[in-house]
Design an enzyme around this catalytic site. Structure first.
Site, PDB file in Angstrom:
ATOM      1  N   ASP A  79       0.868  -1.189   0.000  1.00  0.00           N
ATOM      2  CA  ASP A  79       0.000   0.000   0.000  1.00  0.00           C
ATOM      3  C   ASP A  79       0.895   1.226   0.000  1.00  0.00           C
ATOM      4  O   ASP A  79       2.122   1.105  -0.118  1.00  0.00           O
ATOM      5  CB  ASP A  79      -0.969  -0.028   1.194  1.00  0.00           C
ATOM      6  CG  ASP A  79      -2.323   0.567   0.819  1.00  0.00           C
ATOM      7  OD1 ASP A  79      -2.344   1.734   0.412  1.00  0.00           O
ATOM      8  OD2 ASP A  79      -3.347  -0.130   0.919  1.00  0.00           O
ATOM      9  N   GLU A 119      -9.954   2.599  -5.340  1.00  0.00           N
ATOM     10  CA  GLU A 119      -9.671   3.995  -5.008  1.00  0.00           C
ATOM     11  C   GLU A 119      -8.527   4.610  -5.818  1.00  0.00           C
ATOM     12  O   GLU A 119      -7.799   5.464  -5.307  1.00  0.00           O
ATOM     13  CB  GLU A 119      -9.354   4.113  -3.507  1.00  0.00           C
ATOM     14  CG  GLU A 119     -10.514   3.657  -2.640  1.00  0.00           C
ATOM     15  CD  GLU A 119     -10.229   3.704  -1.147  1.00  0.00           C
ATOM     16  OE1 GLU A 119     -11.137   4.061  -0.403  1.00  0.00           O
ATOM     17  OE2 GLU A 119      -9.100   3.364  -0.717  1.00  0.00           O
ATOM     18  N   HIS A 125      -3.000   3.113  -4.596  1.00  0.00           N
ATOM     19  CA  HIS A 125      -2.386   2.629  -3.347  1.00  0.00           C
ATOM     20  C   HIS A 125      -0.951   2.135  -3.559  1.00  0.00           C
ATOM     21  O   HIS A 125      -0.504   1.210  -2.893  1.00  0.00           O
ATOM     22  CB  HIS A 125      -3.232   1.499  -2.730  1.00  0.00           C
ATOM     23  CG  HIS A 125      -4.519   1.988  -2.133  1.00  0.00           C
ATOM     24  ND1 HIS A 125      -4.612   2.507  -0.874  1.00  0.00           N
ATOM     25  CD2 HIS A 125      -5.790   2.049  -2.651  1.00  0.00           C
ATOM     26  CE1 HIS A 125      -5.882   2.865  -0.619  1.00  0.00           C
ATOM     27  NE2 HIS A 125      -6.609   2.604  -1.689  1.00  0.00           N
TER      28      HIS A 125
HETATM   29  C1  ACM Z   1     -11.036  -0.647   0.341  1.00  0.00           C
HETATM   30  O1  ACM Z   1     -11.531  -0.635   1.479  1.00  0.00           O
HETATM   31  N1  ACM Z   1     -10.471   0.454  -0.157  1.00  0.00           N
HETATM   32  C2  ACM Z   1     -11.060  -1.837  -0.481  1.00  0.00           C
END
Ligand code: ACM
Length: 642
Positions: free
Chosen positions: A203, A355, A277
């Site tokens: 991440d 995201e 991420h």
């Molecule tokens: C997530 O909670 N962004 C998969």
């Protein structure tokens, strides 16, 4: 006869529903498919003999049982493959018992002996978990305990899971957890018959897996600056602050954890979260970004990098995406996926997809050129182009790709891609209707990083998920073909989870609710009965020294203003037989204080409402001090916490 039965049944229900305190054994979580209690009890003899088939795949199960029966009791426990008179016998069925499938078992406890049978070693492992839960709670002790009657109620149990995918996701990127801690998490999850660990390995805050040939990922990408407080709002680290917080797993570590999990019938789903991420990867190899200046980026330590005030997708302040228009990215992904595929035997690889911000791609000349060349009209289509490319790599290694539900947004995702639905159940329903395999892990029921009670008590995060709500999780929506729903999982993101004890606090008891939602028949789910078993397992966890949240005992607060503008405070509770005591005088309430019966209006000059809950004469909740100003703010903003 029938009438008598009904009478008996209602007397039983009466006793059950008015019982104070934890349910006595049997108090199995997750609730078995069928459990019949019989007359009498089995008493563990001082010399215990276990008969179990020989075989490497049962070694861990047998030694697990031996340890658990010998350490707390101090008894002598032996196991052998030929001990027909053994008090405890584990048997693999010679011809399959179709009802049990691959993970089911039958457990018969009589005053004379215990017989556990299954079609597979996994079934025996789950049967052993159930058996241990039938013993008194002291069986969980890591040292000898005296003055315990080591008795098990006589029962006939037949059991098998509702879903094959019963997962917990553990984020080791936001905060690093050692391989020993990951094993500890596995130990805890298998007690409740979870069979899948989704390991969130990369991440913005850290890349945690050694990839040969890409040394910077772990030399640079695994380290940030230690910060404590409210993650997401930390001050940006100064250039000279030491970047020595974090860690990573060597490939040997990974193999060791995979083997450890396998012996406990747990698959590990590795996640490499791309294309968003990905800041830790970009800091390690800035050429993976489309954005100039990426070489100045640093691995995130919890400082703000996204603006969520406009909703999703977020507006990124730094570009944390891999560049979908750069061939080097696909070479990088090939290297990573090749090694991940070799390290993890599980058939799926999770490649994130959640995201990914749009704003840098929208500005990028490289992305614009890619859109033109490939006829891509929208940014979600660009992401889908990326997903298709990486899926080809995944497939070439003999694996299947699974990703978060944003990967559906391009509109033409190949059916071969599996979808993990997190933004509610909607994405999962849509995906299943299109013929994708689906795993349900919706924020609404299964996000165990959310607070379990009021933010005045719990470490603050942006949403709340109480135990009773988690218990309502049903991964199978009514109008969806069951064959596409593989199961579900709870997700523990660790932005606000700084250590193992808090990881436990966040996971239990909600992890029990999710385990029951994934294993037990839907018709057997019953909140009241479950909660009695939860209280039993609170006590078992105390003995096992596993932390859990007692938040279910704390009241909820609802603030509003009446017609005269006066503050009105309503207190709510998740479980029925609790009494709430309160005071506005700043002292510490107990069960001699006023009992809450109806909405409260604070005295004119009161500064705080203090509350505590009791079950009978036993304090169960924590003393909570709620500022009146806070309640006024909530009433004015009409923002109550459920
Ligand atoms: C997530 O909670 N962004 C998969």
């Amino acid at each position: 006869m029938k009438k008598q039965f009904v009478l008996l049944l209602s007397a039983f229900t009466f006793i059950q529903s008015h019982a104070q305190g934890p349910k006595k054994e049997p108090a199995v979580i997750p609730e078995p498919v069928s459990l019949q209690q019989k007359a009498g009890t089995f008493t563990l003899p001082k010399t215990v003999s276990i008969e179990a088939p020989a075989g490497a795949d049962l070694q861990t199960t047998v030694s697990f049982l031996k340890t658990h029966l010998s350490v707390p009791t101090g008894y002598n426990v032996t196991a052998s493959s030929a001990a027909p008179n053994a008090a405890i016998r584990l048997q693999l069925n010679k011809s399959a018992d179709d009802k049990l499938g691959k993970e089911g078992y039958r457990l018969s406890v009589s005053p004379k002996n215990i017989v556990l049978s299954a079609n597979t070693p996994a079934g025996l492992f789950y049967g052993v978990q159930t058996l241990l839960q039938l013993f008194p709670k002291e069986i969980e002790s890591a040292k000898a305990v005296s003055n315990v009657r080591w008795e098990v109620p006589a029962v006939e149990i037949m059991d098998y899971p509702r879903f094959g995918w019963r997962g917990l996701m553990f984020d080791v990127s936001r905060h690093f957890f050692t391989k020993e801690q990951v094993k500890q998490y596995i130990d805890q999850m298998v007690r409740y018959k979870y069979n899948l660990l989704h390991w969130h390995l990369t991440d913005d805050e850290g890349w945690r897996i050694e990839i040969k040939g890409l040394p910077n990922l772990t030399k640079v990408g695994a380290w940030n600056v230690k910060k404590e407080g409210y993650f997401g709002t930390f001050s940006p680290p100064a250039p000279d602050e030491p970047r020595n917080f974090g860690g990573f797993y060597t490939q040997d570590d990974i193999r060791e954890v995979v083997q450890y999990a396998k012996e406990r019938f747990v698959n590990i789903l590795p996640e490499v979260d791309v294309p968003g991420h990905s800041l830790a990867a970009i800091v390690s190899y800035p050429e993976l970004s489309c954005t100039e200046g990426a070489d100045k980026y640093v691995v995130r330590s919890g400082e703000p990098i996204m603006d969520w005030s406009h909703g999703a997708p977020p507006i990124a302040m730094v570009d944390n995406t891999l560049c979908p228009a750069n061939e080097k990215v696909y070479e990088f992904m090939d290297k990573v996926i090749t090694q991940v595929a070799q390290l993890f035997p599980f058939e799926y690889i999770h490649l994130g997809g959640d995201e990914a911000p749009h704003n840098f791609w929208e500005k990028s000349e490289q992305v614009k050129a890619l859109m033109q060349k490939e006829g891509l009209k929208t940014i979600p289509q660009v992401q889908e182009y990326f997903t298709r490319r990486v899926e080809k790599i995944v497939a070439s290694k003999g694996k299947k790709l699974i990703g978060w539900d944003e990967i559906l947004e391009g509109g033409a995702l190949p059916k071969t891609t599996a979808v993990m639905s997190w933004r509610g159940m909607k994405g999962g329903i849509e995906a299943a209707k299109k013929g994708h395999e689906v795993v349900m892990s919706p924020t609404t029921f299964a996000y165990i990083d959310y607070m379990q009670g009021d933010p005045i008590v719990e470490p603050r995060i942006y949403a709340t998920l109480r135990l009773s709500k988690a218990y309502q999780f049903d991964p199978l929506p009514e109008d969806v073909d069951k064959k596409y729903i593989k199961g579900g999982q709870a997700n523990l993101w660790t932005e606000q989870v700084y250590n193992m004890r808090h990881a436990e606090y966040m996971t239990w008891p909600r992890g029990w609710a999710i385990a029951e939602s994934l294993w037990s028949p839907k018709e057997k789910k019953n909140w009241k009965d479950f909660f009695g078993r939860v209280e039993n397992h609170f006590q078992r966890s105390d003995v096992a020294q596993i932390k859990y949240a007692p938040s279910v005992y704390d009241p909820s607060f609802k603030a509003s203003k009446d017609a005269n503008g006066e503050l009105k405070i309503e207190l709510g509770k998740e479980v029925d037989d609790l009494d709430i005591y309160y005071t506005f005088d700043n002292s510490f309430p107990d069960n001699f204080y006023p009992k809450y019966k109806s909405p409260l209006t604070p005295p004119k000059d009161a500064v705080q409402l203090k509350v505590v809950t009791y079950k009978g004469d036993k304090q169960v909740g924590r003393i909570i001090a709620m500022p009146i100003e806070e309640l006024k703010k909530r009433a004015d903003n009409k923002r109550n916490v459920e």
